[in-house]
Design a protein around this motif. Structure first.
Motif: not given
Length: 475
Positions: A74-86, A105-114, A173-176
């Motif tokens: 769930k958090i991984f997908l959220l991170g990808i979504a934040i990174f992609t949108i920003t 905000i991109q950095g926040i997404g990256g910190a959730l998914m990496v 989007m493909i990654l999601l």
């Protein structure tokens, strides 16, 4: 587990960290063009890089903690979504302020998914194929660092700077879709959030990182930098105190009692310090001193970047046989030797042929470091703490890189600088020599990793067959 299922898990987790790792390097290549298009001043350009670094470094441990409590998928997908949108928002930016905001905000997404990408991978593959899967994951992370200058130059010259961000949108989007279909979520229903740990860790990492990224521009004894260091030190001290007393700590400090875990994190910090700082200036050498375009400069470094693709298919089996510690030590020694070679040869008139083998050696060494690092990071920790261990290792590598760029930047400025071509070369030589020494110390530190870490009595034929199949898919 079917090979196609395993391949999807590796692709999903590897691609996530590839996107996050590549982003900063690609942006750095495009800064001269962005400066003209957005009429940005030097301070704004610095923050286009630093905004991402600050949020990413500060929240890596938080991302791991949230995944543990609410579910890794769930958090991984959220991170990808934040990174992609920003990323899309960054490409649409028309002012420096908009782009800096998007980068933060991109950095926040990256910190959730990496950090969660490693947790998901480790828990999603059979134990007998774990070393191989971690080898591919680690190599993909290394490729992100290595391919940044080449891809950045190609995009900027072939299209426009906006495309360095827009390309993340279809990939994200493909990654999601792949992640949603192929990944399983793990969580601890009884796990509690450690709010004080989250807050103090974020404050501490933010303070230290903010001081490092502003040291060169504001001065190391300026009130801003000294105040940030003090702010960070207080935050980290509070974090340690909180974690020692907490019944449900975000980072159980007992994991550092494991010699292998501590050693790989020391080696990772020193590797990032020496290598990231050196690459930062080497990428500029071909443009500033030799007058090449960003794309041509990236092509010159291709022997360095291509080596992981050739070495990775064999590394899983090698780690199975000899253990992670020895391979990491040899890899860092090769990187140190390659940097020393470059430092001894680089000049205003250096022929490319005199340093190309140094790039090859460094590339092999880079693959030998990144491939077994994930295995060494997870080997000594319980499965429920793998996300935390991943977050710690990613944090020390990120902070190590920031320290390296700041420290080697100071050495570069003291020994030469951007004033002239000869000044640049003098500064470059001094910076790379120090970088080579630091990486060599990292090689020595990795010898403290127990030889049993990552080692198997017998490598399976499945690993070899799957290695060939996935190597072809990645290429």
């Amino acid at each position: 587990m079917k090979r196609s299922k395993l391949a999807l898990i590796i692709i999903a987790t590897g691609l996530a960290q590839f996107m996050a790792g590549l982003d900063n390097l690609v942006v750095t290549t495009a800064l001269p063009v962005i400066k003209v298009h957005l009429h940005a001043n030097l301070s704004s350009l610095e923050w286009m890089v630093n905004a991402y670094t600050l949020s990413f470094s500060s929240l890596l441990l938080t991302g791991a903690g949230l995944g543990k409590r609410f579910g890794t998928k769930k958090i991984f997908l959220l991170g990808i979504a934040i990174f992609t949108i920003t990323s899309g928002y960054a490409g649409l930016s028309t002012t420096s302020t908009q782009l800096i905001t998007a980068r933060a905000i991109q950095g926040i997404g990256g910190a959730l998914m990496v950090p969660l990408s490693l947790t998901i991978l480790a828990s999603g593959v059979p134990h007998e194929r774990r070393n191989f899967a971690l080898s591919i994951w680690g190599a993909i992370g290394g490729l992100a660092i290595a391919l940044g200058p080449l891809l950045g130059g190609a995009v900027v010259e072939g299209a426009s700077w906006q495309w360095i961000f827009w390309l993340n949108v279809p990939v994200g989007m493909i990654l999601l879709a792949i992640a949603a279909i192929s990944l399983k979520s793990t969580s601890e229903k009884d796990a509690k959030l450690d709010p004080l740990g989250l807050i103090t860790a974020t404050i501490g990492l933010f303070g230290v990182t903010n001081a490092l990224v502003n040291g060169s521009s504001h001065g190391w004894i300026s009130s801003l930098v000294l105040g940030s260091f003090a702010f960070g030190a207080i935050g980290l001290a509070a974090f340690i105190t909180v974690e020692l007393k907490s019944k449900s700590p975000m980072v159980p400090l007992s994991i550092f009692r494991d010699r292998g875990f501590s050693a790989i994190n020391v080696a990772s910090t020193l590797m990032s310090f020496g290598m990231f700082g050196s690459v930062f200036f080497l990428a500029q050498y071909f443009q500033i001193v030799r007058g090449l375009s960003p794309l041509a400069s990236g092509v010159r470094i291709l022997p360095w970047t291509a080596m992981p693709l050739l070495v990775v298919p064999f590394m899983g089996r090698i780690v199975d046989r000899f253990g992670a510690g020895r391979i990491v030590a040899i890899g860092l020694a090769l990187q140190s030797g390659g940097l020393a070679w470059i430092a001894s040869q680089v000049s205003i008139t250096t022929s490319y042929g005199s340093i190309v083998m140094a790039f090859v050696i460094s590339g092999i060494g880079m693959a030998m470091f990144f491939v077994p690092t994930a295995s060494a990071t997870l080997a000594g920790v319980p499965r429920e703490l793998e996300g935390v261990a991943s977050g710690v290792n990613n944090t020390v590598r990120e902070v190590g890189g920031v320290i390296g760029i700041a420290s080697l930047g100071a050495i570069f400025s003291t020994s030469g600088g951007y004033g002239s071509a000869i000044g640049f070369v003098n500064g470059l030589q001094s910076a790379i020599i120090v970088g080579a020494i630091v990486v060599l110390v990292g090689s020595i530190a990795s010898l403290f990793i127990p030889t049993s870490v990552g080692r198997k009595k017998k490598a399976t034929n499945d690993n070899v067959e799957l290695s060939s199949m996935l190597a072809l898919q990645i290429k």
